[in-house]
Design an enzyme around this catalytic site. Structure first.
Site, mmCIF file in Angstrom:
data_model
loop_
_atom_site.group_PDB
_atom_site.id
_atom_site.type_symbol
_atom_site.label_atom_id
_atom_site.label_comp_id
_atom_site.label_asym_id
_atom_site.label_seq_id
_atom_site.Cartn_x
_atom_site.Cartn_y
_atom_site.Cartn_z
ATOM 1 N N HIS A 82 -11.258 -9.445 -12.720
ATOM 2 C CA HIS A 82 -10.276 -10.277 -11.985
ATOM 3 C C HIS A 82 -8.985 -9.502 -11.709
ATOM 4 C CE1 HIS A 82 -12.832 -13.663 -13.425
ATOM 5 N NE2 HIS A 82 -12.819 -12.971 -14.550
ATOM 6 N N SER A 85 6.224 8.415 6.230
ATOM 7 C CA SER A 85 6.743 7.369 7.103
ATOM 8 C C SER A 85 7.844 7.960 7.961
ATOM 9 C CB SER A 85 7.308 6.227 6.252
ATOM 10 O OG SER A 85 8.241 5.477 7.006
ATOM 11 N N LYS A 113 8.298 7.717 1.342
ATOM 12 C CA LYS A 113 6.933 7.204 1.386
ATOM 13 C C LYS A 113 5.880 8.293 1.480
ATOM 14 C CE LYS A 113 5.888 3.303 2.841
ATOM 15 N NZ LYS A 113 5.298 2.086 2.310
ATOM 16 N N GLU A 131 -6.974 3.759 3.560
ATOM 17 C CA GLU A 131 -6.911 2.505 4.330
ATOM 18 C C GLU A 131 -7.872 2.542 5.516
ATOM 19 O OE1 GLU A 131 -2.411 1.040 4.067
ATOM 20 O OE2 GLU A 131 -2.600 3.157 4.481
#
Ligand code: ARG
Length: 463
Positions: A161, A282, A288, A295
């Site tokens: 979970h 970024s 970043k 992704e």
């Protein structure tokens, strides 16, 4: 405007050429040119067989062979002029062959049809993809094995979970993916073994009256045997669906791992650092470092599942044998194959380059009362409590630790004994995460000794 006179391949009964819209919906050359090499290989095998069986002369076969080699080099060299009016790769190649060698080109299509031709080309193309997927999977698995070997005994939290459950080892977690990709590998191999039958010579749908040798063409193209039923041979696309099915499951596995990498590389987790080579920055936030490859791997699943669904739907209502619907079988398979190969390669690169943050993994491994089950097991094993009672006692101790804002090993012996008198100082031995993982030596368990065993087994399997 393209020439609208009737088609040179089948125009005998046509007075006029197609409407421009007809031509546009009918043409597949925009995408099936990707099967040029397979088409030419199929034609070469067919021509050689026609000569061997005496259906065409040796000199015609030789002219065809040389002509096809020229066509192939023109296509590979980028000088070939593809024509939409010629509809597809098969007619483009044949028309060019005719321009190069003249009359013998017209004999190549004896005893075959575009129906068995396209089925053969597409099988050859998909077979190459199954082989490429196999290579990609093996490379990825080797990367995972290297990660597992380096950190066979590094502790980290195991989750259910996405809540801390029990400590596991880094090696064990990596090896979970080796198992998954191992099944993907075997699905690709199974699909390849099943699909390796040759449709060529099924002709339009019924076979042919020419004395062709289908074993000969099958062998020349690396197939195990010819397809046994001509109707099935021209109308079956199971092989592409099996590839897409195996690719879908593989992409799902890649996506799950990608999701973990996205979570693990976040500032909140810091379990792994992805390399600069497999991250992006970024344009506005200088701090970043984004896991874009992970992704995109996660997102590629959409295309691959979509292709699988699309082809199932194209096929589901088709009567035997060939229908032009089946021309819609290719584009999505091409796209899905490209997506899968890229995802496999990107995942392999990320896995090879990433570095696990051993300290962060260890710190997280001990947090969240991750050894509560070890405490309950100790209560069963040593003072002999029934497991249900041990579970209850441990739950009380977890609540106590939680209310004090500390972890289980930070409770004193007196605190523990206030909950159950049978607890002794021995218990602290099992509250450490190293001991916890070391004790899980059941087959398939997370103990480093078990993990190393499995690494050895997989290294031997992959050779
Ligand atoms: N371009 C066609 C396809 O991809 C080739 C087969 C055409 N056969 C036919 N009977 N029209 O399916």
């Amino acid at each position: 405007m393209a020439d609208r006179t009737s088609n040179q391949m089948w125009g005998g009964r046509f007075a006029a050429g197609p409407d421009a819209i007809m031509e546009a919906i009918n043409a597949s050359i925009g995408f099936d040119r990707r099967m040029a090499a397979q088409d030419i290989a199929g034609s070469r095998a067919h021509a050689a067989m026609l000569a061997a069986t005496g259906v065409i002369s040796d000199s015609d076969a030789e002219a065809i062979r040389e002509g096809l080699l020229t066509v192939l080099s023109e296509i590979e060299g980028g000088t070939f002029a593809f024509s939409t009016a010629l509809e597809d790769i098969h007619m483009n190649v044949e028309a060019r062959l005719k321009a190069l060698i003249g009359e013998p080109a017209g004999r190549l299509h004896t005893g075959r049809s575009r129906n068995d031709q396209v089925a053969t080309d597409f099988r050859l193309w998909v077979r190459d993809q199954l082989d490429a997927a196999e290579r990609g999977l093996i490379a990825l698995m080797r990367g995972l094995l290297a990660q597992a070997g380096a950190g066979a005994d590094w502790v980290m939290p195991g989750f259910t979970h996405l809540q801390t459950a029990q400590p596991v080892t880094w090696g064990h977690h990596m090896m979970a993916y080796v198992e998954m990709f191992g099944r993907d590998l075997s699905r690709m191999r199974d699909a390849r073994a099943r699909m390796n039958e040759c449709p060529l010579g099924a002709a339009a749908l019924a076979g042919t009256s020419f004395p062709i040798d289908r074993d000969m063409t099958a062998a020349a193209l690396g197939f195990d045997r010819p397809c046994a039923n001509s109707l099935d041979a021209v109308s079956d696309r199971d092989f592409a669906l099996e590839f897409l099915g195996a690719a879908s499951i593989c992409a799902m596995h890649l996506s799950r791992f990608a999701e973990e990498l996205v979570i693990w590389s976040s500032a909140q987790f810091r379990f792994v650092a992805l390399s600069d080579r497999f991250s992006t920055g970024s344009s506005i936030m200088p701090q970043k470092k984004n896991p874009d490859a992970a992704e995109l791997i996660r997102a590629k699943v959409g295309r691959i599942f979509g292709a699988n669904t699309a082809l199932m739907l194209v096929m589901k209502g088709l009567p035997l044998a060939y229908s032009k619907d089946m021309q819609e079988d290719k584009e999505q398979v091409f796209d899905a194959a490209d997506a899968l190969m890229l995802a496999l390669a990107a995942m392999e690169g990320m896995v090879r380059d990433m570095s696990a943050n051993r300290a962060a993994l260890a710190a997280a491994a001990g947090a969240g009362f991750s050894t509560a089950t070890d405490l309950a097991d100790w209560l069963v094993r040593v003072p002999g409590l029934p497991f249900r009672e041990a579970h209850h006692v441990t739950g009380t101790l977890v609540a106590m630790a939680e209310s004090r804002g500390c972890d289980l090993p930070e409770l004193s012996l007196a605190d523990m004994q206030s909950v159950h008198g049978a607890i002794t100082a021995d218990v602290f031995g099992v509250l450490g995460v190293e001991n916890s993982v070391g004790s899980r030596q059941s087959f398939g368990g997370t103990a480093p000794v078990r993990v190393r065993e499995q690494i050895g087994i997989w290294e031997a399997r992959l050779g």
